[in-house]
Design an enzyme around this catalytic site. Structure first.
Site, short mmCIF file in Angstrom:
data_model
loop_
_atom_site.label_atom_id
_atom_site.label_comp_id
_atom_site.label_asym_id
_atom_site.label_seq_id
_atom_site.Cartn_x
_atom_site.Cartn_y
_atom_site.Cartn_z
N SER A 100 -4.78 -6.20 7.68
CA SER A 100 -3.80 -6.70 6.71
C SER A 100 -3.21 -8.04 7.13
O SER A 100 -3.91 -9.04 7.16
CB SER A 100 -2.73 -5.62 6.53
OG SER A 100 -1.84 -5.97 5.52
N ASP A 242 -1.57 -11.63 1.51
CA ASP A 242 -1.80 -11.32 2.92
C ASP A 242 -3.31 -11.15 3.12
O ASP A 242 -4.10 -11.36 2.18
CB ASP A 242 -0.98 -10.09 3.36
CG ASP A 242 -1.49 -8.78 2.79
OD1 ASP A 242 -2.19 -8.81 1.76
OD2 ASP A 242 -1.21 -7.72 3.37
N ASP A 244 -5.54 -8.76 3.37
CA ASP A 244 -6.39 -7.86 2.59
C ASP A 244 -5.99 -7.81 1.12
O ASP A 244 -6.52 -6.99 0.35
CB ASP A 244 -6.40 -6.44 3.20
CG ASP A 244 -5.01 -5.84 3.27
OD1 ASP A 244 -4.03 -6.58 3.20
OD2 ASP A 244 -4.90 -4.61 3.41
N ASP A 246 -3.53 -6.80 -0.64
CA ASP A 246 -2.77 -5.76 -1.34
C ASP A 246 -1.34 -6.24 -1.61
O ASP A 246 -0.70 -5.78 -2.55
CB ASP A 246 -2.78 -4.40 -0.60
CG ASP A 246 -2.16 -4.46 0.78
OD1 ASP A 246 -1.99 -5.57 1.34
OD2 ASP A 246 -1.85 -3.39 1.34
#
Ligand code: MG
Length: 463
Positions: A100, A242, A244, A246
């Site tokens: 992440s 960020d 990843d 999400d």
């Protein structure tokens, strides 16, 4: 051999570590345990842009195959793409290899089940038990295999296009600056926004595991280039993700940084408006006990209700699914749109906010939300002491207002609220207060801090 690592890292959302602990051997064995836990079915595997991603993905696939799973490897994709594909492909679960927003030397395994609900620490214990038993490979004639599935990003794009008013966005020809932070957003966001007829400018859009453009956490300091670009180009908005994708952060047309809890509140409002038209879901918004009262205001506007969970993404997803809620999210800018899927999706969030910006500038949308101020502080203490302090606060302050004890203690007073939680990773307690004025928020946090420090002083003196 593995016990310490597990105890230390099986955290709020999956297992996180640097490569000396998150080794291919560990990943392989943990993936096998997850494969068994999820019923040895069809499991998706995706990864972010980190240098260790391919190595760990190979190990994860091997572990899953050894457990008798059928593996579909999605390659380098955003975390929400993996989660959406669990629905679309009717999979029994997924493992996403991504740390992440953490620094490049970290990596992590994130697990979701067949309903696409992230695996919480409590449910993770079931996987841990299987892991410790050390299982062998399935019989040679039970081994299935791995198939590369490289169409996931295209399917994510078409799903989003079908779930916004694409024609309206195309007519408006928004000018948008995208800061993909060298993460997986770069593989989808420019493509999506170009298909939405936007004039797209990009920063750090090339995936790169060294994250040369900026740190992958989209804090105000880390996305200064984006803020400057929005101002210099007169864009309608700036968007940053960020690693990843999400989570997402927005910059308004004046270059103003919008904190995650405000964009979550705006998203919840848009979701409530949408649900008022369709009426398909229960009138609830799910968030953590540490989230702003803005969400309560939004819920009240629609005669709905806010339901609190412990801090951590998996708890929000579990509750959203259970209640069939309209919206779910957390203060850091992660939003769930359950009408599309149950994973936090920073790409879908960006498209739906862009849709709202077609009519009203982003700064005005945000200014229309009630204003709150907050104050936060932390107090260093011992490992056992942090839990004792939280317990004592429950006893002493729990009756002064409406107390919520789901995670630490939150007390709602007439004119503000305060929460105290023990840190999961460090020896300290955190205090966060929110009120209608900065002075009141500061006073609330200071009052609780003074109490805690007083108890610690007395304890020392009595020894
Ligand atoms: Mg993330």
């Amino acid at each position: 051999m593995w016990g310490d690592f597990l105890a230390k890292y099986f955290g709020t959302n999956g297992i996180r570590g640097k490569l000396d602990e998150m080794t291919p051997e560990f990943a392989c064995r943990m993936a096998a345990a997850f494969g068994i836990w999820s019923g040895r079915g069809k499991i998706l595997v995706g990864r972010d842009t980190r240098t260790s991603g391919q190595m760990l993905s190979n190990a994860v696939c091997a572990g899953l195959i050894s457990a008798g799973c059928e593996v579909l490897e999605l390659g380098v994709v955003p975390a929400p793409t993996v989660e959406l594909m669990v629905h679309k492909l009717g999979a029994d679960g997924a493992i996403t290899i991504t740390a992440s927003h953490n620094p490049p030397e970290w990596n992590a395994l994130k697990f979701v089940d067949s309903k696409c609900i992230a695996v919480s620490p409590e449910r993770g214990e079931g996987i841990e038990k299987i892991f410790e038993k050390a299982t062998g490979t399935v019989e040679w004639n039970k081994i299935r295999g791995k198939t590369a599935y490289y169409g996931a990003i295209g399917e994510h794009v078409s799903t989003i296009l079908a779930n916004v008013d694409a024609e309206r966005i195309r007519r408006r020809k928004l000018k948008i600056v995208l800061d993909c932070g060298n993460g997986t957003a770069g593989l989808i966001a420019p493509r999506l926004f170009r298909q939405l007829g936007c004039r797209v400018l990009t920063l750090n859009a090339q995936p790169d595991g060294f994250f040369p453009g900026r740190n992958s956490e989209p804090t105000r300091e880390n996305i200064r280039d984006l803020i400057e670009s929005v101002k210099a180009t007169g864009a309608d908005m700036g968007i940053a993700w960020d690693g990843d994708a999400d989570r997402v952060i927005f910059i308004d047309e004046k270059g103003g940084y919008i904190i995650g809890d405000k964009s979550f509140a705006l998203s919840a409002k848009l979701a409530m408006q949408r649900n008022r038209r369709t009426g398909k879901r229960s009138n609830t918004i799910v968030t953590t006990v540490a989230t702003t009262d803005l969400l309560k205001d939004i819920a009240r506007e629609f005669a709905g209700e806010v339901v609190y969970t412990k801090v951590g993404g998996p708890y929000i997803a579990e509750k959203v699914a259970e209640l069939n809620s309209v919206s779910g999210g957390e203060e850091a800018g992660g939003v769930i749109w359950p009408d599309v899927h149950i994973g936090k999706d920073g790409i879908l969030t960006a498209a739906r906010i862009a849709e709202a910006v077609c009519d009203t500038p982003l700064s005005r949308l945000i200014a229309s939300l009630p204003r709150y101020f907050n104050a936060k502080t932390k107090i260093m203490c011992g490992e056992r002491e942090k839990l004792e302090l939280v317990e004592r606060m429950k006893r002493e302050e729990g009756r002064a207002g409406k107390a919520t004890l789901i995670d630490g203690i939150r007390v709602d007073y007439k004119d503000g609220w305060c929460i105290m939680r023990a840190s999961g990773t460090e020896n300290l307690v955190r205090i966060f207060a929110e009120a209608k004025s900065a002075k009141k928020a500061g006073a609330l946090a200071a009052k609780w801090k003074k109490k805690v420090e007083g108890w610690m002083r007395n304890k020392k003196a009595s020894k």
